[in-house]
Scaffold this active site. Sequence first.
Site, PDB file in Angstrom:
ATOM      1  N   ARG A  80     -11.058 -10.057  19.314  1.00 47.34           N
ATOM      2  CA  ARG A  80      -9.823 -10.468  18.555  1.00 47.34           C
ATOM      3  C   ARG A  80      -9.349 -11.165  19.588  1.00 47.34           C
ATOM      4  O   ARG A  80      -8.756 -10.070  20.362  1.00 47.34           O
ATOM      5  CB  ARG A  80      -9.335  -9.240  17.530  1.00 47.34           C
ATOM      6  CG  ARG A  80     -10.723  -8.793  16.506  1.00 47.34           C
ATOM      7  CD  ARG A  80     -10.640 -10.642  15.741  1.00 47.34           C
ATOM      8  NE  ARG A  80     -11.347 -10.654  14.503  1.00 47.34           N
ATOM      9  CZ  ARG A  80     -11.009 -10.391  13.968  1.00 47.34           C
ATOM     10  NH1 ARG A  80      -9.700 -11.489  13.124  1.00 47.34           N
ATOM     11  NH2 ARG A  80     -11.419 -10.811  12.699  1.00 47.34           N
ATOM     12  N   PRO A 112       4.687  -1.296  -0.765  1.00 46.39           N
ATOM     13  CA  PRO A 112       3.851  -0.384  -1.128  1.00 46.39           C
ATOM     14  C   PRO A 112       2.657  -0.749   0.487  1.00 46.39           C
ATOM     15  O   PRO A 112       1.375  -1.687   0.012  1.00 46.39           O
ATOM     16  CB  PRO A 112       3.241   0.711  -2.427  1.00 46.39           C
ATOM     17  CG  PRO A 112       4.423  -1.186  -2.860  1.00 46.39           C
ATOM     18  CD  PRO A 112       5.095  -2.002  -1.650  1.00 46.39           C
ATOM     19  N   GLU A 113       2.165   0.806   0.917  1.00 48.49           N
ATOM     20  CA  GLU A 113       1.385   0.371   2.065  1.00 48.49           C
ATOM     21  C   GLU A 113       0.664   1.296   1.649  1.00 48.49           C
ATOM     22  O   GLU A 113       0.040   2.180   0.241  1.00 48.49           O
ATOM     23  CB  GLU A 113       1.502   0.321   3.344  1.00 48.49           C
ATOM     24  CG  GLU A 113       2.440  -0.864   4.276  1.00 48.49           C
ATOM     25  CD  GLU A 113       3.472  -0.521   5.312  1.00 48.49           C
ATOM     26  OE1 GLU A 113       2.330   0.000   6.328  1.00 48.49           O
ATOM     27  OE2 GLU A 113       4.138  -0.953   5.284  1.00 48.49           O
ATOM     28  N   ARG A 135      10.648  -8.374  -8.547  1.00 45.14           N
ATOM     29  CA  ARG A 135      10.745  -9.824  -8.277  1.00 45.14           C
ATOM     30  C   ARG A 135       9.287 -10.355  -8.158  1.00 45.14           C
ATOM     31  O   ARG A 135       9.105 -10.776  -8.411  1.00 45.14           O
ATOM     32  CB  ARG A 135      10.750  -9.308  -6.503  1.00 45.14           C
ATOM     33  CG  ARG A 135      12.006  -8.730  -6.405  1.00 45.14           C
ATOM     34  CD  ARG A 135      11.867  -8.706  -4.239  1.00 45.14           C
ATOM     35  NE  ARG A 135      12.431  -9.665  -4.025  1.00 45.14           N
ATOM     36  CZ  ARG A 135      12.071 -10.654  -2.855  1.00 45.14           C
ATOM     37  NH1 ARG A 135      12.254  -8.967  -2.095  1.00 45.14           N
ATOM     38  NH2 ARG A 135      12.475 -11.835  -3.055  1.00 45.14           N
ATOM     39  N   HIS A 161      11.987  -5.093 -16.811  1.00 46.24           N
ATOM     40  CA  HIS A 161      11.209  -5.759 -16.027  1.00 46.24           C
ATOM     41  C   HIS A 161       9.769  -5.165 -16.082  1.00 46.24           C
ATOM     42  O   HIS A 161       9.755  -5.055 -15.214  1.00 46.24           O
ATOM     43  CB  HIS A 161      11.736  -4.876 -13.984  1.00 46.24           C
ATOM     44  CG  HIS A 161      13.104  -5.771 -13.962  1.00 46.24           C
ATOM     45  ND1 HIS A 161      13.113  -6.723 -13.637  1.00 46.24           N
ATOM     46  CD2 HIS A 161      14.649  -4.965 -13.383  1.00 46.24           C
ATOM     47  CE1 HIS A 161      15.252  -7.050 -13.424  1.00 46.24           C
ATOM     48  NE2 HIS A 161      15.483  -5.479 -13.170  1.00 46.24           N
TER      49      HIS A 161
END
Length: 263
Positions: free
Chosen positions: A140, A2-3, A106, A88
């Site tokens: 950068r 998820p972002e 996970r 889970h």
Amino acid sequence: MPELPEVETVVRTLAPYLVGRRIVEARFTSRFVTPGNRAKLARQVSGRKIEAVTRRGKFIVMALDQGHLIVHLGMTGKLLSNGTPTTHTHGVFTLDEGVLFYDDPRQFGRIEWGDARVKKLGPEPLLVGLAEFSASLRKRKTRVKALLLNQAFIAGLGNIYVDEILFLSGIHPLAQASRLSAPRVAKMHQAMVEILTLAIAHRGSSISDYVDADGNRGDFQMLHRVYGREGEACVQCGTAIRKVVVAGRGTHYCPACQRRRPA
């Protein structure tokens, strides 16, 4: 993973259930999700009132009447306001009204006490101005895809949305950040705001496990232009979408619309 748009959606669906509620009891069962002393963490949050639920980068921040509880969903984490425990379920928050479950098959997510990690994050992509964004880029010399994934540079972006932002702005993922011209940087900044705003409106991208706090999927994946579309025709020019590895991440782009060129 998820972002920003997915975590923002979770926060927006979670806040109505949690703000003002008191955590009566907490229980944690994973040494990966809650490393360290799990019993101590349970004691720290028990009895605390939840005053606010916000997002910082990809982190969910619960401001308590004393301290902060930070949640990172990792690859498969879910915070569910109306679920039932499963094999889970690695976090259970019994509230004065209702129960909140943290599920994570996970176990790459994290539940932590204190806000030290979020203080190290870069600016928010929907809040950073063009001048600040441009000045940071000029310093950068790294590849732009890798830089946008760096949470210390800018917080909340991940593989999906960086690919989509670079496509919309016509910038090759291997372009050097410091060599991008001012017009191209401005276009990328605009694309970043447009893509994230639209993705939030569509409740994020449900590629695999992501759902919001009510268990509902997002649908922005239906609007992806390059991510996950390797070999398919570009929506703009018809060229086959290519996939390469940049900064260890599978990266999707159109070789015609995102040509490598002098800045």
